[in-house]
Scaffold this active site. Structure first.
Site, PDB file in Angstrom:
ATOM      1  N   GLY A 134      13.352  14.079   6.308  1.00 37.32           N
ATOM      2  CA  GLY A 134      14.488  13.227   6.613  1.00 37.32           C
ATOM      3  C   GLY A 134      14.208  11.757   6.377  1.00 37.32           C
ATOM      4  O   GLY A 134      15.136  10.948   6.292  1.00 37.32           O
TER       5      GLY A 134
ATOM      6  N   GLU B   9     -12.700   0.961   3.681  1.00 36.04           N
ATOM      7  CA  GLU B   9     -11.369   1.388   4.103  1.00 36.04           C
ATOM      8  C   GLU B   9     -11.205   1.338   5.615  1.00 36.04           C
ATOM      9  O   GLU B   9     -10.197   1.797   6.158  1.00 36.04           O
ATOM     10  CB  GLU B   9     -11.088   2.810   3.590  1.00 36.04           C
ATOM     11  CG  GLU B   9     -10.988   2.890   2.066  1.00 36.04           C
ATOM     12  CD  GLU B   9     -10.598   4.272   1.576  1.00 36.04           C
ATOM     13  OE1 GLU B   9     -10.275   5.133   2.430  1.00 36.04           O
ATOM     14  OE2 GLU B   9     -10.601   4.478   0.353  1.00 36.04           O
TER      15      GLU B   9
ATOM     16  N   SER C  43       8.021  15.042   6.864  1.00 40.50           N
ATOM     17  CA  SER C  43       9.252  14.698   7.581  1.00 40.50           C
ATOM     18  C   SER C  43      10.312  14.350   6.549  1.00 40.50           C
ATOM     19  O   SER C  43      10.577  13.170   6.277  1.00 40.50           O
ATOM     20  CB  SER C  43       9.013  13.510   8.528  1.00 40.50           C
ATOM     21  OG  SER C  43      10.175  13.219   9.274  1.00 40.50           O
TER      22      SER C  43
ATOM     23  N   PHE D  35       0.847  -1.193   0.000  1.00 35.44           N
ATOM     24  CA  PHE D  35       0.000   0.000   0.000  1.00 35.44           C
ATOM     25  C   PHE D  35       0.887   1.248   0.000  1.00 35.44           C
ATOM     26  O   PHE D  35       0.577   2.258  -0.624  1.00 35.44           O
ATOM     27  CB  PHE D  35      -0.906  -0.003   1.234  1.00 35.44           C
ATOM     28  CG  PHE D  35      -1.902   1.118   1.269  1.00 35.44           C
ATOM     29  CD1 PHE D  35      -2.996   1.114   0.416  1.00 35.44           C
ATOM     30  CD2 PHE D  35      -1.737   2.174   2.139  1.00 35.44           C
ATOM     31  CE1 PHE D  35      -3.908   2.154   0.434  1.00 35.44           C
ATOM     32  CE2 PHE D  35      -2.648   3.223   2.183  1.00 35.44           C
ATOM     33  CZ  PHE D  35      -3.736   3.202   1.320  1.00 35.44           C
ATOM     34  N   PHE D  36       2.012   1.162   0.707  1.00 33.28           N
ATOM     35  CA  PHE D  36       3.052   2.182   0.658  1.00 33.28           C
ATOM     36  C   PHE D  36       4.306   1.551   0.076  1.00 33.28           C
ATOM     37  O   PHE D  36       4.363   0.339  -0.138  1.00 33.28           O
ATOM     38  CB  PHE D  36       3.344   2.736   2.052  1.00 33.28           C
ATOM     39  CG  PHE D  36       2.164   3.358   2.725  1.00 33.28           C
ATOM     40  CD1 PHE D  36       1.460   4.377   2.113  1.00 33.28           C
ATOM     41  CD2 PHE D  36       1.751   2.929   3.977  1.00 33.28           C
ATOM     42  CE1 PHE D  36       0.376   4.965   2.723  1.00 33.28           C
ATOM     43  CE2 PHE D  36       0.661   3.507   4.606  1.00 33.28           C
ATOM     44  CZ  PHE D  36      -0.032   4.531   3.977  1.00 33.28           C
TER      45      PHE D  36
ATOM     46  N   ARG E 270      20.224   6.407   2.020  1.00 32.95           N
ATOM     47  CA  ARG E 270      19.075   6.853   2.800  1.00 32.95           C
ATOM     48  C   ARG E 270      17.856   5.998   2.426  1.00 32.95           C
ATOM     49  O   ARG E 270      17.566   5.819   1.239  1.00 32.95           O
ATOM     50  CB  ARG E 270      18.762   8.331   2.533  1.00 32.95           C
ATOM     51  CG  ARG E 270      19.838   9.299   3.032  1.00 32.95           C
ATOM     52  CD  ARG E 270      19.861   9.358   4.542  1.00 32.95           C
ATOM     53  NE  ARG E 270      20.824  10.350   5.034  1.00 32.95           N
ATOM     54  CZ  ARG E 270      22.062  10.082   5.350  1.00 32.95           C
ATOM     55  NH1 ARG E 270      22.542   8.831   5.192  1.00 32.95           N
ATOM     56  NH2 ARG E 270      22.858  11.035   5.818  1.00 32.95           N
ATOM     57  N   GLU E 271      17.170   5.488   3.443  1.00 38.37           N
ATOM     58  CA  GLU E 271      15.923   4.741   3.217  1.00 38.37           C
ATOM     59  C   GLU E 271      14.752   5.708   3.350  1.00 38.37           C
ATOM     60  O   GLU E 271      14.660   6.451   4.336  1.00 38.37           O
ATOM     61  CB  GLU E 271      15.798   3.605   4.227  1.00 38.37           C
ATOM     62  CG  GLU E 271      16.894   2.552   4.065  1.00 38.37           C
ATOM     63  CD  GLU E 271      16.812   1.460   5.124  1.00 38.37           C
ATOM     64  OE1 GLU E 271      15.895   1.526   5.959  1.00 38.37           O
ATOM     65  OE2 GLU E 271      17.686   0.574   5.107  1.00 38.37           O
TER      66      GLU E 271
ATOM     67  N   GLU F  30     -12.811  14.534   0.245  1.00 34.39           N
ATOM     68  CA  GLU F  30     -12.701  14.072   1.619  1.00 34.39           C
ATOM     69  C   GLU F  30     -13.671  14.814   2.539  1.00 34.39           C
ATOM     70  O   GLU F  30     -14.131  14.254   3.543  1.00 34.39           O
ATOM     71  CB  GLU F  30     -11.264  14.234   2.109  1.00 34.39           C
ATOM     72  CG  GLU F  30     -10.253  13.351   1.392  1.00 34.39           C
ATOM     73  CD  GLU F  30     -10.507  11.865   1.614  1.00 34.39           C
ATOM     74  OE1 GLU F  30     -10.951  11.493   2.723  1.00 34.39           O
ATOM     75  OE2 GLU F  30     -10.248  11.081   0.682  1.00 34.39           O
TER      76      GLU F  30
ATOM     77  N   MET G 240      -5.372  11.031   0.825  1.00 30.55           N
ATOM     78  CA  MET G 240      -4.289  10.889  -0.128  1.00 30.55           C
ATOM     79  C   MET G 240      -4.753  11.298  -1.525  1.00 30.55           C
ATOM     80  O   MET G 240      -5.912  11.108  -1.898  1.00 30.55           O
ATOM     81  CB  MET G 240      -3.785   9.445  -0.157  1.00 30.55           C
ATOM     82  CG  MET G 240      -3.302   8.918   1.182  1.00 30.55           C
ATOM     83  SD  MET G 240      -2.047   9.954   1.948  1.00 30.55           S
ATOM     84  CE  MET G 240      -0.721   9.837   0.741  1.00 30.55           C
TER      85      MET G 240
END
Length: 216
Positions: A144, A171, A142, A37-38, A60-61, A121, A107
């Site tokens: 980072g 959902e 975020s 999903f991600f 970097r992950e 939404e 999303m």
């Protein structure tokens, strides 16, 4: 030499005034780690340093969540905001509760604009039909660890008959709608009762701008 003069000389020497952009980054590789999903990818990169040289090769992950849109539904006539409450597993460590008070949000699907999603939404999460909304701001959630950005909009709505439980059953959504006076909602930000970034940012923006004659 005073501190301001030293800072100016340092900035000029090391090029702090220069504006780097994505052309100053080299992406050497991308390894997929997870695709569901991600997504999660490991990037191998190097980038320009402030001294003008290149960094060492680094990895970097990144969590690839996508882009989202949020809506601050504000009733100017009653000076109240509409917040939605729902369970968030990511807040299980919260000292207060994992049921959070939030802005309407969702999303952005492929082929949709952020404004379209904000309006969609609003209906799915609060039963609101929004014809017009005003862009507020966009921010990185975020940077980072994730590429996700959120665009926040504001709309003038009629909150008189807004109430009930909403959300899409397929959902697993279970969303309760609240109409909260603007000043009380901002007090919730100050006390920590509201502790998620999008809602804090939206309500702070409203607190700074509600007297300025919003275009909505």
């Amino acid at each position: 030499m005073n501190n301001s003069s030293f800072s100016l000389l340092f900035s000029r020497k090391y090029g702090v005034f220069d504006m780097y952009d994505k052309n100053d980054v080299q992406v050497l590789g991308c390894e997929p780690l997870y695709n569901g999903f991600f997504k999660c990818n490991k990037f191998t990169i190097k980038h320009k340093l402030f001294n003008g040289e290149w960094s060492q090769v680094i990895q970097r992950e990144f969590f690839e969540r996508g882009k989202a849109a949020a809506l601050l539904a504000y009733d100017k006539k009653r000076d109240a905001v509409i917040l939605v409450e729902q369970f968030r597993f990511g807040a299980m460590d919260s000292q207060r509760s994992p049921w959070l008070f939030e802005l309407i949000a969702g999303m952005i699907d492929e082929g949709q604009t952020a404004e379209e999603v904000a309006k969609r939404e609003a209906f799915e999460e609060a039963g609101l039909v929004v014809d017009e909304c005003q862009f507020m701001l966009s921010y990185y959630v975020s940077p980072g660890g994730t590429t996700e950005t959120i665009d926040i909009f504001i709309a003038d709505v009629d909150s008189e008959n807004v109430q009930g439980i909403f959300g899409l059953e397929d959902e697993g959504e279970d969303i309760k709608v609240h109409v909260v006076p603007r000043e009380e909602a901002y007090q919730w930000v100050q006390s920590g009762k509201i502790d998620n970034a999008t809602t804090i940012i939206g309500l702070q923006w409203l607190q700074l701008n509600y007297k300025e004659g919003l275009k909505i």
